[in-house]
Design an enzyme around this catalytic site. Structure first.
Site, short mmCIF file in Angstrom:
data_model
loop_
_atom_site.label_atom_id
_atom_site.label_comp_id
_atom_site.label_asym_id
_atom_site.label_seq_id
_atom_site.Cartn_x
_atom_site.Cartn_y
_atom_site.Cartn_z
N HIS A 5 5.24 6.06 -44.33
CA HIS A 5 4.55 7.34 -44.44
C HIS A 5 5.40 8.37 -45.20
CE1 HIS A 5 1.04 6.09 -42.13
NE2 HIS A 5 1.89 5.38 -41.42
N THR A 6 6.24 7.87 -46.07
CA THR A 6 7.01 8.75 -46.95
C THR A 6 6.50 8.71 -48.38
OG1 THR A 6 8.57 6.93 -47.13
CG2 THR A 6 9.18 8.74 -45.65
N ASP A 7 5.86 7.59 -48.78
CA ASP A 7 5.53 7.45 -50.22
C ASP A 7 4.57 8.53 -50.70
OD1 ASP A 7 3.26 6.25 -49.00
OD2 ASP A 7 3.30 4.46 -50.29
N ALA A 18 -2.22 -7.35 -41.39
CA ALA A 18 -0.92 -7.51 -40.76
C ALA A 18 0.07 -6.42 -41.15
CB ALA A 18 -0.34 -8.88 -41.12
N SER A 27 0.48 -5.93 -46.84
CA SER A 27 -0.11 -5.60 -48.14
C SER A 27 -0.90 -6.72 -48.78
CB SER A 27 0.97 -5.10 -49.11
OG SER A 27 1.52 -3.93 -48.63
N SER A 28 -1.75 -7.34 -47.98
CA SER A 28 -2.62 -8.36 -48.56
C SER A 28 -3.54 -7.73 -49.60
CB SER A 28 -3.45 -9.04 -47.47
OG SER A 28 -4.28 -8.12 -46.81
N SER A 29 -3.97 -6.49 -49.38
CA SER A 29 -4.89 -5.90 -50.36
C SER A 29 -4.17 -5.55 -51.66
CB SER A 29 -5.64 -4.70 -49.78
OG SER A 29 -4.77 -3.66 -49.46
N GLU A 78 -7.46 0.67 -55.06
CA GLU A 78 -7.53 0.67 -53.60
C GLU A 78 -8.39 1.85 -53.11
OE1 GLU A 78 -5.65 -1.39 -51.26
OE2 GLU A 78 -6.51 -0.34 -49.54
N ASP A 127 3.00 -0.15 -51.94
CA ASP A 127 2.60 -1.55 -51.83
C ASP A 127 2.37 -2.19 -53.20
OD1 ASP A 127 2.58 -0.61 -49.27
OD2 ASP A 127 0.42 -0.82 -48.96
C1 GLA Z 1 0.19 1.67 -46.31
C2 GLA Z 1 -0.01 2.37 -47.64
C3 GLA Z 1 1.33 2.70 -48.29
C4 GLA Z 1 2.24 3.45 -47.32
C5 GLA Z 1 2.30 2.73 -45.97
C6 GLA Z 1 3.04 3.51 -44.92
O1 GLA Z 1 0.79 0.41 -46.51
O2 GLA Z 1 -0.75 1.55 -48.53
O3 GLA Z 1 1.12 3.46 -49.46
O4 GLA Z 1 1.84 4.78 -47.17
O5 GLA Z 1 1.00 2.45 -45.45
O6 GLA Z 1 4.37 3.66 -45.29
#
Ligand code: GLA
Length: 335
Positions: free
Chosen positions: A16-18, A87, A90-92, A124, A136
């Site tokens: 939750h920093t990106d 999970a 980052s499957s998407s 996305e 991701d």
């Molecule tokens: C998901 C989002 C990312 C990131 C994370 C939390 O994976 O797709 O962009 O914000 O949550 O760090």
């Protein structure tokens, strides 16, 4: 024939920093999505897959690539993936990046990794409405084998940092799929942006710890950015002992201040720590899914077994362990 692959990712620290223009430290992993296809004479996208739901992503990817000048050439073939869905791996993003590479190859169109990642981040949003950050897709597009990636989500500079040979990355699924993640994610992002606006800064990246001392959400973001930089320094220096406390503090902050953990993830992180991990934390957006642990390589099997047994006994849930290696970013599959 087109054959492309795109990896999932696990984030070592920095969640939750990106989208606050901060720092993240993910690695592309050796679980991936593969598309094998041939170009069609029309614009249709026809892919056989064992998992459903890829078509809205394909539509999103085709739309954002068209806006960047890709000719509307369709593809026909298969899509398969070893990245578990729901999970937090980052499957998407793996799906989007693999589809984008296949569609680009079919049309003789090329995008450098950063542009590819930005296009897929937009896809996305088009496909799901979730206003995700860049982590991701960029990790999938720009991964480096054997390395974690320190990403500055403002400049989008990617700095590969070697993962010491003695360190193993364990990813353990809590056995609970992610819930509520889309709506809660958008809510958390909006809350962060509201604090930044109130403080008169461009993003929480620019806030000081003093400015956010009374706001738990913003406090998480500001402190987490500092932890990412400390962790990447420790990793680069091979100071693996310093990583444990940083991962622990990250998990506590995601649990208490950002409130995206679950009782199951808390139990799993505790089980991993007690079983001998150097450090463990939830990874990704939260609300279920996986924990990541850093473990001395020779102990990896034993730590995974012990933690799984303890977690199973405590929750009655069946955890699933992945011994992950840092993989190269997306690209064509060598014949
Ligand atoms: C998901 C989002 C990312 C990131 C994370 C939390 O994976 O797709 O962009 O914000 O949550 O760090």
């Amino acid at each position: 024939m087109i054959a492309v692959r795109a990896p999932g990712r696990v984030n070592l620290i920095g969640d939750h920093t990106d989208y606050n223009e901060g720092f993240v430290l993910p690695l592309a992993i050796d679980l991936e999505t593969v598309v094998r296809a041939r170009p069609r004479d029309d614009a249709e996208i026809r892919l056989h897959s064992e998992t459903s739901g890829w078509d809205r992503y394909a539509a999103g990817v085709a739309e954002v690539l068209a806006a960047r000048g890709r000719a509307d050439v369709g593809i026909e073939g298969t899509i398969s993936s070893s990245v578990p869905v729901g999970a937090g791996l980052s499957s998407s993003a793996a799906l989007e990046v693999a589809l984008a590479l296949a569609l680009c190859a079919a049309a003789g169109f090329e995008l450098p990794p950063l542009e590819l990642a930005l296009a897929c981040q937009e896809a996305e949003l088009v496909a799901t409405g979730v206003p995700c950050g860049i982590m991701d897709q960029l990790a999938s597009a720009a991964g480096v084998a054997g390395h974690a990636l320190l990403i500055d989500c403002r400049s989008l500079e990617v700095r590969p940092i070697p993962i010491p040979a003695g360190l193993a990355v364990l990813v353990v699924h809590s056995g609970v799929e992610r819930r509520l993640v889309d709506s809660a994610y958008a809510e958390r992002r909006a809350a962060c942006e509201a604090v930044a606006a109130r403080l008169g800064v461009r993003a929480l990246r620019d806030a000081t710890p003093e400015q956010v001392a009374d706001d738990p959400r913003a406090r998480h973001v500001v402190a987490e950015n500092e932890r990412v930089l400390a962790a990447s320094d420790a990793l680069a220096a091979g100071d693996t002992a310093a990583l444990g406390p940083l991962l622990a503090a990250s998990h506590a902050s995601l649990r208490d201040d950002f409130e995206v953990s679950t009782p199951e993830l808390d139990a799993l992180v505790a089980a991993l720590e007690e079983a001998g991990a150097l450090g463990a934390r939830l990874t990704g957006a939260g609300f279920g899914g996986c924990a990541v642990a850093l473990v001395p390589a020779p102990d990896a099997g034993r730590v995974a077994e012990r933690a799984s047994a303890a977690y199973r006994a405590e929750t009655g849930l069946e955890p699933r362990t992945f011994h992950c290696r840092a993989a190269a970013g997306a690209g064509k599959i060598a014949r």
